[in-house]
Write an enzyme that holds these catalytic residues in place. Sequence first.
Site, mmCIF file in Angstrom:
data_model
loop_
_atom_site.group_PDB
_atom_site.id
_atom_site.type_symbol
_atom_site.label_atom_id
_atom_site.label_comp_id
_atom_site.label_asym_id
_atom_site.label_seq_id
_atom_site.Cartn_x
_atom_site.Cartn_y
_atom_site.Cartn_z
ATOM 1 N N LYS A 123 0.866 -1.180 0.000
ATOM 2 C CA LYS A 123 0.000 0.000 0.000
ATOM 3 C C LYS A 123 0.896 1.221 0.000
ATOM 4 C CE LYS A 123 -4.501 0.746 0.432
ATOM 5 N NZ LYS A 123 -5.479 -0.276 0.001
HETATM 6 N N1 GLU Z 1 -7.119 -0.060 -3.268
HETATM 7 C C1 GLU Z 1 -7.885 -1.257 -3.521
HETATM 8 C C2 GLU Z 1 -7.929 -2.136 -2.286
HETATM 9 O O1 GLU Z 1 -7.763 -1.689 -1.181
HETATM 10 C C3 GLU Z 1 -7.434 -1.978 -4.795
HETATM 11 C C4 GLU Z 1 -6.027 -2.446 -4.809
HETATM 12 C C5 GLU Z 1 -5.563 -2.991 -6.147
HETATM 13 O O2 GLU Z 1 -6.380 -3.105 -7.055
HETATM 14 O O3 GLU Z 1 -4.378 -3.291 -6.257
HETATM 15 O O4 GLU Z 1 -8.182 -3.309 -2.371
#
Ligand code: GLU
Length: 411
Positions: free
Chosen positions: A102
């Site tokens: 993240k």
């Molecule tokens: N931000 C989204 C999540 O928390 C998608 C992450 C992604 O598609 O890599 O799952």
Amino acid sequence: MNAFEATNLYFGRAASIMQLSSSIVRLFETPQREVKVGLTIEMDNGDIRTFQGYRVQHDNSRGPWKGGLRYHPHVDPDEVKALASLMTWKTAVIDVPFGGAKGGITVDPKDLSHAEQERLTRVFVDKIHDIIGPQRDIPAPDVNTGPQHMAWIYDQYSKIHGHTPGIVTGKPVDLYGSLGREAATGRGVAIATRQALLAMNKDIVGATVAIQGFGNVGTWSASILASMGARIVAIGDASGAVRNSDGIDVERAIAWTKKHGGIHGFDGGHSLKDATAVLFEDVDVLVPAALGGVITRDNARDIRAPFVVEGANAPTTPEADAILHEKGTVIVPDIYANAGGVTVSSFEWVQTLQNFTWTEEEVNEKLERRMIKAFDTIWRVATDKKVSLRTAAFIVAIGRVGKARVLRGLS
Ligand code: GLU
């Protein structure tokens, strides 16, 4: 308790049922890499400002690190670590070949112009380009980021490394994006809701739903749940909240929100006293679909919905989770309920790398199959081991990540 401690508490609960050794627990509690960068840009008025950016790569046992980038004033190292860890477990529960990461920038994008956001995003890529890559770490949208940000990242990364559309997912459909990606998290939330109700012999048709948060996840969840026959009776966002027991016209509510910048004042229902009131509605299903930490020790007793489907990441604190569990509330946990986004991200990645496209029907059908399969697996573990769906989801995920790590070796 901060967000990372909370995530590790959920992880630890499952780890102790699985009788993992303390050294393995420590391994998975520790992110593999944490990067913090200073991002300096020139503002439109000529001022110079510096922002803080982060990328945390939690675990890559099952594949390249994967996870979104969030632009929000609350972004801090603990939150990013927690969200990176959740991505490891999420990608494993839904069984896509990725690890967890993240990132984010501590900024309120409302304070920045379009051009300033572009400069900030490009500087961020300049600072982290050597630790990301289509086979290494693939960013995606998260809170306050979307296809345009992904297009800038793709463009900036490609200036350094050559044409690399596989560097991000959640791209615009006109620029190597996947059909169905924008709606995917909400579609997954809707499928998760339907499956959870079904498992308890309840029907989605006619079920009443309250939606807290009306951005990408909230709007698509509401729209797809309504198309399944559910009645959306309350919607709240940062601007306010609206109720209509006959069912809110979701498409009109979305149009209103786009035009006015929030649900406040929407004429298709009556206003609730404040934006958080939506959490306490007397409905069958509550979908928290905004930020983390909204259901707390202080308000959990006031939640009346028997089903809470976590569209957001980490909306329920561990203390609140315990209170709700005690009350018999079924919580469909974030690492499963909102996994539709990263699932279609994995479909986008496959399409981009192979230079072909699937139809929206193919994408939706593959997403549906994965969501149903994962639900059945979690439900079985929860029933067999007499644990909550959250603990069951962690058990499934830890089992998969652990197996991959053992097969690959420790170093
Ligand atoms: N931000 C989204 C999540 O928390 C998608 C992450 C992604 O598609 O890599 O799952």
